[in-house]
Design a protein around this motif. Sequence first.
Motif, PDB file in Angstrom:
ATOM      1  N   THR A 177       0.873  -1.176   0.000  1.00  0.00           N
ATOM      2  CA  THR A 177       0.000   0.000   0.000  1.00  0.00           C
ATOM      3  C   THR A 177       0.914   1.232   0.000  1.00  0.00           C
ATOM      4  N   PRO A 178       0.369   2.412  -0.357  1.00  0.00           N
ATOM      5  CA  PRO A 178       1.229   3.601  -0.417  1.00  0.00           C
ATOM      6  C   PRO A 178       1.964   3.867   0.903  1.00  0.00           C
ATOM      7  N   GLN A 179       1.250   3.725   2.036  1.00  0.00           N
ATOM      8  CA  GLN A 179       1.905   3.990   3.323  1.00  0.00           C
ATOM      9  C   GLN A 179       3.042   3.010   3.598  1.00  0.00           C
ATOM     10  N   GLU A 180       2.776   1.723   3.326  1.00  0.00           N
ATOM     11  CA  GLU A 180       3.813   0.713   3.557  1.00  0.00           C
ATOM     12  C   GLU A 180       5.033   0.967   2.684  1.00  0.00           C
ATOM     13  N   TYR A 181       4.752   1.319   1.429  1.00  0.00           N
ATOM     14  CA  TYR A 181       5.842   1.531   0.481  1.00  0.00           C
ATOM     15  C   TYR A 181       6.703   2.717   0.925  1.00  0.00           C
ATOM     16  N   ALA A 182       6.029   3.801   1.326  1.00  0.00           N
ATOM     17  CA  ALA A 182       6.763   4.984   1.794  1.00  0.00           C
ATOM     18  C   ALA A 182       7.581   4.644   3.047  1.00  0.00           C
ATOM     19  N   ARG A 183       6.962   3.865   3.958  1.00  0.00           N
ATOM     20  CA  ARG A 183       7.686   3.479   5.182  1.00  0.00           C
ATOM     21  C   ARG A 183       8.918   2.636   4.853  1.00  0.00           C
ATOM     22  N   PHE A 184       8.753   1.717   3.889  1.00  0.00           N
ATOM     23  CA  PHE A 184       9.872   0.840   3.523  1.00  0.00           C
ATOM     24  C   PHE A 184      11.034   1.667   2.966  1.00  0.00           C
ATOM     25  N   LEU A 185      10.708   2.628   2.100  1.00  0.00           N
ATOM     26  CA  LEU A 185      11.760   3.465   1.504  1.00  0.00           C
ATOM     27  C   LEU A 185      12.425   4.336   2.569  1.00  0.00           C
ATOM     28  N   THR A 186      11.605   4.887   3.474  1.00  0.00           N
ATOM     29  CA  THR A 186      12.145   5.725   4.547  1.00  0.00           C
ATOM     30  C   THR A 186      13.101   4.911   5.419  1.00  0.00           C
ATOM     31  N   ARG A 187      12.703   3.658   5.686  1.00  0.00           N
ATOM     32  CA  ARG A 187      13.550   2.778   6.487  1.00  0.00           C
ATOM     33  C   ARG A 187      14.879   2.497   5.764  1.00  0.00           C
ATOM     34  N   LEU A 188      14.801   2.282   4.440  1.00  0.00           N
ATOM     35  CA  LEU A 188      16.034   2.044   3.675  1.00  0.00           C
ATOM     36  C   LEU A 188      16.968   3.251   3.772  1.00  0.00           C
ATOM     37  N   TYR A 189      16.391   4.455   3.668  1.00  0.00           N
ATOM     38  CA  TYR A 189      17.212   5.666   3.803  1.00  0.00           C
ATOM     39  C   TYR A 189      17.908   5.700   5.161  1.00  0.00           C
ATOM     40  N   GLU A 190      17.176   5.287   6.217  1.00  0.00           N
ATOM     41  CA  GLU A 190      17.778   5.282   7.557  1.00  0.00           C
ATOM     42  C   GLU A 190      18.919   4.275   7.639  1.00  0.00           C
ATOM     43  N   LEU A 191      18.671   3.100   7.054  1.00  0.00           N
ATOM     44  CA  LEU A 191      19.658   2.025   7.177  1.00  0.00           C
ATOM     45  C   LEU A 191      20.852   2.223   6.250  1.00  0.00           C
ATOM     46  N   VAL A 192      20.617   2.931   5.113  1.00  0.00           N
ATOM     47  CA  VAL A 192      21.683   3.124   4.121  1.00  0.00           C
ATOM     48  C   VAL A 192      21.819   4.623   3.826  1.00  0.00           C
ATOM     49  N   PRO A 193      22.528   5.349   4.675  1.00  0.00           N
ATOM     50  CA  PRO A 193      22.634   6.800   4.472  1.00  0.00           C
ATOM     51  C   PRO A 193      23.189   7.157   3.089  1.00  0.00           C
ATOM     52  N   GLY A 194      24.016   6.292   2.519  1.00  0.00           N
ATOM     53  CA  GLY A 194      24.612   6.557   1.211  1.00  0.00           C
ATOM     54  C   GLY A 194      23.588   6.608   0.088  1.00  0.00           C
ATOM     55  N   LEU A 195      22.378   6.109   0.362  1.00  0.00           N
ATOM     56  CA  LEU A 195      21.307   6.121  -0.636  1.00  0.00           C
ATOM     57  C   LEU A 195      20.967   7.553  -1.059  1.00  0.00           C
ATOM     58  N   ARG A 196      21.227   8.510  -0.140  1.00  0.00           N
ATOM     59  CA  ARG A 196      20.953   9.915  -0.444  1.00  0.00           C
ATOM     60  C   ARG A 196      21.842  10.434  -1.578  1.00  0.00           C
ATOM     61  N   ASP A 197      22.972   9.765  -1.821  1.00  0.00           N
ATOM     62  CA  ASP A 197      23.925  10.261  -2.827  1.00  0.00           C
ATOM     63  C   ASP A 197      23.688   9.689  -4.221  1.00  0.00           C
ATOM     64  N   VAL A 198      22.752   8.748  -4.348  1.00  0.00           N
ATOM     65  CA  VAL A 198      22.435   8.200  -5.674  1.00  0.00           C
ATOM     66  C   VAL A 198      20.953   8.449  -5.947  1.00  0.00           C
ATOM     67  N   VAL A 199      20.481   7.960  -7.103  1.00  0.00           N
ATOM     68  CA  VAL A 199      19.061   8.116  -7.431  1.00  0.00           C
ATOM     69  C   VAL A 199      18.291   6.909  -6.909  1.00  0.00           C
ATOM     70  N   LEU A 200      17.262   7.178  -6.093  1.00  0.00           N
ATOM     71  CA  LEU A 200      16.364   6.107  -5.661  1.00  0.00           C
ATOM     72  C   LEU A 200      15.247   5.999  -6.699  1.00  0.00           C
ATOM     73  N   SER A 201      14.903   4.763  -7.043  1.00  0.00           N
ATOM     74  CA  SER A 201      13.905   4.529  -8.096  1.00  0.00           C
ATOM     75  C   SER A 201      12.781   3.652  -7.565  1.00  0.00           C
ATOM     76  N   VAL A 202      11.571   3.808  -8.127  1.00  0.00           N
ATOM     77  CA  VAL A 202      10.437   2.956  -7.734  1.00  0.00           C
ATOM     78  C   VAL A 202       9.889   2.231  -8.962  1.00  0.00           C
ATOM     79  N   HIS A 203       9.370   1.026  -8.729  1.00  0.00           N
ATOM     80  CA  HIS A 203       8.857   0.171  -9.806  1.00  0.00           C
ATOM     81  C   HIS A 203       7.648  -0.551  -9.213  1.00  0.00           C
ATOM     82  N   CYS A 204       6.447  -0.133  -9.619  1.00  0.00           N
ATOM     83  CA  CYS A 204       5.237  -0.627  -8.954  1.00  0.00           C
ATOM     84  C   CYS A 204       4.318  -1.369  -9.918  1.00  0.00           C
ATOM     85  N   HIS A 205       3.767  -2.467  -9.438  1.00  0.00           N
ATOM     86  CA  HIS A 205       2.792  -3.235 -10.218  1.00  0.00           C
ATOM     87  C   HIS A 205       1.381  -2.991  -9.693  1.00  0.00           C
ATOM     88  N   ASP A 206       0.399  -3.205 -10.599  1.00  0.00           N
ATOM     89  CA  ASP A 206      -0.961  -2.743 -10.331  1.00  0.00           C
ATOM     90  C   ASP A 206      -1.915  -3.844  -9.885  1.00  0.00           C
TER      91      ASP A 206
END
Lengths: 522, 522
Positions: A177-206
Motif C-alpha cells: 500500500t502507499p503507506q507501507e511503500y513509503a515506510r519501507f523506503l524511509t527505512r532504507l534511507y535510515e539504514l543506508v545513508p549513502g542512498l541519499r547520494d544516488v538516485v532512488l527509483s520505484v517500480h510498482c505493479h498494479d
Amino acid sequence: MGPDRVVIFDTTLRDGEQSPGISLNATEKLEIAHQLARLGVDVIEAGFPIASPGDFEAVRAIAREVHGPVIAGLARAHAADVERAAEAVRDAERPRIHTFISTSDIHIEHQLQSTREDVKGSARAAVAHAKSFVDDVEFSPMDATRADAEFTAEVVQIALDEGATTINVPDTVGYATPQEYARFLTRLYELVPGLRDVVLSVHCHDDLGLAVANTLAGVQAGARQVECAVNGIGERAGNASLEEFVMLLATRAADLGFATGVNTREIARTSRMVSRLTGYPVQPNKAIVGRNAFAHESGIHQDGVLKDRSTYEIMDATTVGLEGNDLVLGKHSGRHALKSALQELGFSVEGQALNTAFKRFKEIADRKKTVTAMDLEALVTDELRDGLRSYTLKWFDVDVSNRRPPHARVAVQTPDGDEVLGDFTGDGPVDAIFRAINAATRREARLREFRIDAVTAGQDALGEASVVLELSGQSASGQGVSTDIIEAAAQAYVRALSNCERKVLAHAQQPALPEAELTPAP
Amino acid sequence: MGPDRVVIFDTTLRDGEQSPGISLNATEKLEIAHQLARLGVDVIEAGFPIASPGDFEAVRAIAREVHGPVIAGLARAHAADVERAAEAVRDAERPRIHTFISTSDIHIEHQLQSTREDVKGSARAAVAHAKSFVDDVEFSPMDATRADAEFTAEVVQIALDEGATTINVPDTVGYATPQEYARFLTRLYELVPGLRDVVLSVHCHDDLGLAVANTLAGVQAGARQVECAVNGIGERAGNASLEEFVMLLATRAADLGFATGVNTREIARTSRMVSRLTGYPVQPNKAIVGRNAFAHESGIHQDGVLKDRSTYEIMDATTVGLEGNDLVLGKHSGRHALKSALQELGFSVEGQALNTAFKRFKEIADRKKTVTAMDLEALVTDELRDGLRSYTLKWFDVDVSNRRPPHARVAVQTPDGDEVLGDFTGDGPVDAIFRAINAATRREARLREFRIDAVTAGQDALGEASVVLELSGQSASGQGVSTDIIEAAAQAYVRALSNCERKVLAHAQQPALPEAELTPAP
C-alpha cells in the motif's frame, strides 16, 4: 526554487513486452523506442539481451539508432547476463546496465533455492562486473516490498559500495500500500545513508490497483526515478501507467512540486502506437488515454462543461494530444503530401517503404472520403510488420450467409515464394478463412485470441484485427488493417502465423541454456 | 475484535450507466442488480429516477424484485427529484434516497449559478423531504474535494440536523491525492463532530489513476461506506473499481483490518456480465478481472510459480471465480441439463425463455464440440436483449473477396411484423451488411463504434460483436453473439438500431422538463 525533476524510466519494451501474447519484432521495438524518445522519457529499458538473440538484436539496434534517452539493458546477477547486456547497449550515447536479484526470503528459498549469503555475493559481483563496462549501473533488490528491510539494506549497501548509481526498489508482486511503500523506503534511507547520494527509483505493479499511488508515495518519500510503462502494460495487471503518473504530476504540479521532461502532447499517439503494435487494447474508461477519459455523458456534466470547462475538467484533452490533430488527406493527395503528413506524425518513411505506404494510402483513399492522422498511423504501423521472412495473403473469396455454412478459398505465398491454395467450410467466415489458411500452409495453428476494433469512427472506418496463435508450443500475435474486416482478420492471421513460425524456428536453433529461458521482471 | 466492516455501495447502474454509449434496458439492469445481490454488495444505487421514465421503471423494478441489498435512488436537491426517487424505491425491502448538491464555489457559480446560502437552503429542504419518505437518507456535497472545507462542513451539519444517515464525500472530478483526501475527511470530522454518529462514505473517480488509493485513504480516515462500480466504469475514467478495492481489503486483511460482505467468487462472472451488457471491454492488464491479471508470461515468473505459487501470486485466481468453473455441456445435453447448468450460473430461466435458450444452445452445440459456462453466460445474456419492440434479422447473404467489392443482401422484420429487404455493395462485408440493413429499414443510422471479441479461446469460439449507433441525435449500443462474426455484427447492428429508435421515440414523447435532462454524477 523550481519543481523537483523526476526521471521517467520507461519499461514498455521490457516489462511491458513480457505480457502474454506480445511479440514485437526488432522493427516494431525500434519504432516504439523512437516514439518514446519523441515523448521525452529519460531512460528506455530496451529489453533483456540474454533472453534471446531477438531481444539482443533489438536492444543493440535501439542503442545505436535512438538518440536522447539513456538506453538500458536488463541482466540478472550473473556474469553472462551482464556481459550480454553490456554488449547490447555498448553503442548507446548513454548506456546503462540494470542488474537485479531477489532479496525476499520467499524468492531466495523457493525461486533461487539459494541463501542470503549467496545473494549478497551475486549482487556484489554483478554490480562490479557491470561497472567494468559502463558508469551508469542500476541495481534492483527484486520483491523488496516482501523482503526483510535490514537484509535488503545490506544488499543495497553492497551495490552502492560497488558503484551502483541508481537503486530501484520494486514492488514486484503489486502487494504494497502507499503507506507501507513509503515506510519501507524511509527505512532504507535510515539504514543506508549513502542512498541519499544516488538516485532512488520505484517500480510498482498494479495487482491491487495501487501502482500509480504507490509510485507517488515513493516519489514523496524521496525517489527521483519512476519505472513505468505506456498504457500500464506489463506482467499480470501491469506496471504503473506512464501517462497516468506523468499527468498526475503535471495536473497537480502546484501542490506536489514535481516535474518530468515528458512532452505530454505525444501521449495519445504513443498510447495508440503501443496498443496497435502489442495488440493490447486500452479500455474506454482507462484514465488519460481511454476513449472516454475526456468524454462527458450526463446532462449535468455536459451542461457544466459548456458553462465553464473547469466545472468537470481538470485536464485539457489537447495537453495529451487527443485533439487538435486535424491533418486530413484525400484521394487527390500525392506522394509528397503523404510524406509530409507522415513526417509531421513522426514517421520517417523513404524509398520502397514510401512506395508501399503510398500504394496502401491510395487503396484506402479510394474507399474512404478522408484519410485522417489516425488512419495514417494505423497504415504505417501496419507496414512495419512486413519485411521479415513471412507468409503473404494473395487473395481470398468467402461466401457468408445464415442460410448455409460459410465457405472460404485462399491463396497464400509461402516464405519460399510458392503460392499455395486452401479451402474450408467453417462455422463462420473467419473460422472458415483461418482454417483455409491452415489448410493452404499445412500448419496446425491454434487460435488463442481474436479481436477486431475500428480505428476511427464512421461507417467507412478502418478495421483493425488482432490474432494470437499457438503453434508447436510458441504463441505470437499478428495484426491487420483494412476497411474489410475479413481481410484484416486474414492478414492478422498470416502475420501471427509468420511470427509463430519464426519463434518456433528460433527456439529450435537456440542452445538449451538453463538460464536463458528465465525472463525476469523485477 | 474482528475486522471493521466496510459497506459496499455499488453504483454500476447509476454512475457506471452514465458512461458514453451505455444504454441498458430495464431487463438488463434487473439482471445486473440480481447479480450484484449474489455478489453480496450492501447497497445498489439502481439509477436516477427523474432522469427518464425508463430510469424510473428500472429503479422501481429493482426495488420490487431484488432482495438483500438496500436499493437507492438518486435525486438532486429538488422536491420533484426526491419525490420521484421516493416513488421508485418505495417497494424495496430497505429503500434509500441519495440526494446531493455541489458545495464547491466553482460549481455553485458556474454550474448552479446560485449562492452558498441557497445551497444550504436546498440541502436542508431536500434531506428533510427525503426523510419524510424513508429513514435511510444519504447526502453528498458534490465536488467536495475542490470545495471550502468550512462551508462543506456547514452543509454537512445541516444534512445531519435534518436526519441524513450517510454522508458521502465525492471526489467528483478525480482530482485529490490520497493524503489530501484523508486530510479533507479528517478536517470534516473536526468541524462536524456529529459525523462520528453516522456512516461516512467515499466516492472516488479515477482521472489521475488514484481512485482505489483514495478510497483506501478514505476508509483509513474513518469512512465505512465505499462507492464503487464493477470494472471501474463511470463518468470519464470511471469510478473506483469494486473488484480492485474488495480484493485489496481481502488480500491485505491481516494488515489493513477491514472486511466486506462480498462473495469474491462471484467477481469474475459479475465483471463479464457487466462488460457484455454495457459493451465496455476490460483491458487484458486490468487488475483482478483482466485476462492477464493472473497470467505469468516470463520464464522466471513461470518457473517461480511452478516451484511455489506465492513467489509471484498474492491472490489465487479461484478466489475471484476465474478458475474452477469446469461446467461443460455437449450436443447430447438435454433441456434439463441446460436448465440445471443455468441455475448453477445463477440464471433462473423458465417457459418460453428456456425454449429459446435451448434452441440457441442446440444451434451452438452443433457447431462447437463443448459449450462452456462462459458460452452459456454469453447466450443467456444475449437472449435478455430481446422481448422489446424491435427489429429482427431474418436472413442475410454476403459475398466477400479481395478481388471484387463485397455485396450483402438482408431481410429484416420490422417492429410492425413486416419483412423488408435491402442490399448494398460496400467497402467491407460489415460495411455492406450494415448499409443493407439501413436500406431495408430506411434508417440513416451512423456507426460510431464497432468491436468484435471472442467469448472463449479456440478456433470454434463464439464471437461477440458490439455496435454503437447514432440516430437522430440519440446513441445506443447493441450486442450480438454467434460463431459467425458477420451474423454477430448484423445482430448487434439491428439491436443497436432498435435501441436507438426506442430512445428517439422516448425523447420525442417526453415533456421538455428543463431539469429532467440534467443527469448528474456526484
